[in-house]
Scaffold this motif. Sequence first.
Motif, mmCIF file in Angstrom:
data_model
loop_
_atom_site.group_PDB
_atom_site.id
_atom_site.type_symbol
_atom_site.label_atom_id
_atom_site.label_comp_id
_atom_site.label_asym_id
_atom_site.label_seq_id
_atom_site.Cartn_x
_atom_site.Cartn_y
_atom_site.Cartn_z
ATOM 1 N N VAL A 147 5.519 37.571 14.056
ATOM 2 C CA VAL A 147 4.613 38.288 13.149
ATOM 3 C C VAL A 147 5.276 38.751 11.858
ATOM 4 C CG1 VAL A 147 3.122 39.064 15.016
ATOM 5 C CG2 VAL A 147 5.039 40.496 14.317
ATOM 6 N N ASP A 148 6.552 38.462 11.659
ATOM 7 C CA ASP A 148 7.261 38.972 10.482
ATOM 8 C C ASP A 148 7.004 38.205 9.198
ATOM 9 O OD1 ASP A 148 8.344 41.178 11.601
ATOM 10 O OD2 ASP A 148 10.341 40.343 11.898
ATOM 11 N N LYS A 149 6.514 37.026 9.276
ATOM 12 C CA LYS A 149 6.331 36.222 8.068
ATOM 13 C C LYS A 149 5.004 36.563 7.388
ATOM 14 C CE LYS A 149 9.387 32.587 9.285
ATOM 15 N NZ LYS A 149 9.865 32.469 10.572
ATOM 16 N N GLY A 150 5.051 37.462 6.441
ATOM 17 C CA GLY A 150 3.846 37.817 5.691
ATOM 18 C C GLY A 150 2.948 38.767 6.453
ATOM 19 N N ASP A 151 1.794 39.027 5.872
ATOM 20 C CA ASP A 151 0.845 39.908 6.541
ATOM 21 C C ASP A 151 0.000 39.093 7.517
ATOM 22 O OD1 ASP A 151 -1.058 38.561 5.064
ATOM 23 O OD2 ASP A 151 -1.651 40.262 3.847
ATOM 24 N N ASP A 171 -0.964 31.971 11.498
ATOM 25 C CA ASP A 171 -1.852 30.843 11.797
ATOM 26 C C ASP A 171 -2.774 31.184 12.975
ATOM 27 O OD1 ASP A 171 -0.230 30.528 14.047
ATOM 28 O OD2 ASP A 171 0.808 28.780 13.250
ATOM 29 N N ASP A 172 -3.844 30.426 13.092
ATOM 30 C CA ASP A 172 -4.839 30.672 14.142
ATOM 31 C C ASP A 172 -4.230 30.559 15.537
ATOM 32 O OD1 ASP A 172 -6.792 31.112 12.246
ATOM 33 O OD2 ASP A 172 -7.549 29.051 12.312
ATOM 34 N N ALA A 217 -0.867 45.452 16.732
ATOM 35 C CA ALA A 217 -1.984 46.373 17.008
ATOM 36 C C ALA A 217 -2.841 46.611 15.772
ATOM 37 C CB ALA A 217 -1.445 47.702 17.536
ATOM 38 N N GLN A 218 -2.290 46.406 14.601
ATOM 39 C CA GLN A 218 -3.031 46.630 13.354
ATOM 40 C C GLN A 218 -3.698 45.364 12.829
ATOM 41 O OE1 GLN A 218 0.130 48.271 10.962
ATOM 42 N NE2 GLN A 218 -0.265 50.358 11.693
ATOM 43 N N CYS A 219 -3.564 44.265 13.532
ATOM 44 C CA CYS A 219 -4.118 42.981 13.078
ATOM 45 C C CYS A 219 -5.633 42.957 13.241
ATOM 46 C CB CYS A 219 -3.483 41.832 13.865
ATOM 47 S SG CYS A 219 -4.160 40.218 13.445
ATOM 48 N N SER A 220 -6.346 42.923 12.127
ATOM 49 C CA SER A 220 -7.820 42.930 12.175
ATOM 50 C C SER A 220 -8.384 41.602 12.670
ATOM 51 C CB SER A 220 -8.386 43.259 10.794
ATOM 52 O OG SER A 220 -8.017 42.261 9.862
ATOM 53 N N ARG A 221 -7.574 40.549 12.716
ATOM 54 C CA ARG A 221 -8.047 39.257 13.222
ATOM 55 C C ARG A 221 -8.118 39.226 14.745
ATOM 56 N NH1 ARG A 221 -4.447 34.890 10.600
ATOM 57 N NH2 ARG A 221 -5.881 33.511 11.685
ATOM 58 N N LEU A 222 -7.469 40.179 15.406
ATOM 59 C CA LEU A 222 -7.556 40.281 16.859
ATOM 60 C C LEU A 222 -8.798 41.084 17.231
ATOM 61 C CD1 LEU A 222 -3.854 41.120 17.782
ATOM 62 C CD2 LEU A 222 -5.065 39.004 18.280
ATOM 63 N N SER A 223 -9.288 40.870 18.430
ATOM 64 C CA SER A 223 -10.440 41.632 18.908
ATOM 65 C C SER A 223 -10.061 43.106 19.064
ATOM 66 C CB SER A 223 -10.919 41.081 20.252
ATOM 67 O OG SER A 223 -9.944 41.341 21.250
#
Length: 173
Positions: free
Chosen positions: A10-14, A19-20, A51-57
């Motif tokens: 998860v370190d590469k960029g926001d 990727d999907d 935990a802050q990833c809005s792409r996750l449910s």
Amino acid sequence: MLILIDSSVVDKGDENTWDDETVLALENLASARREGKHIVMAKRETFKKIAQCSRLSQFARKIYHKLYNQSTQFQSYLSAVTRYIEIVNPCYEPAVISDSGKQIIKVGPRFFNDSESVQKTILLCENSDDAVLYEIIAKVYLIWKKMNVKIVCEPRGGGGNTISSEYINIQKF
């Protein structure tokens, strides 16, 4: 199984640059953790970012937030195991690395895109009686070490002279 998410995942960029495949893998791992099928570990900062990833449910974010809050308790688990899976990015082919007496199976996030890869662990032994014995030994070990880990596996016999009863047990599933 103990699964360690390396910060390289998860370190590469926001999160919008993930990727999907990575997002789907993180979603599947959250489900597996909630169901008690695997122990999922990472550095505290990695859990926070996930935990802050809005792409996750919302469901997955709650799981990772809980893991973030409990992450300081997990370090003893790593010292107690001799074999675990580490998710790293990039990783084009799975590899087994030996380090300080431990076998580390390195895989990329894509390995966990199929939910089958995080299903219940199958404990394959000579016969079902052996599998039950090994499960009891593992539970006693956890009690002695005062580790609060739930063992979830599907014991299966490999055959031997009890092949007919093993076949009947498999048909029951």
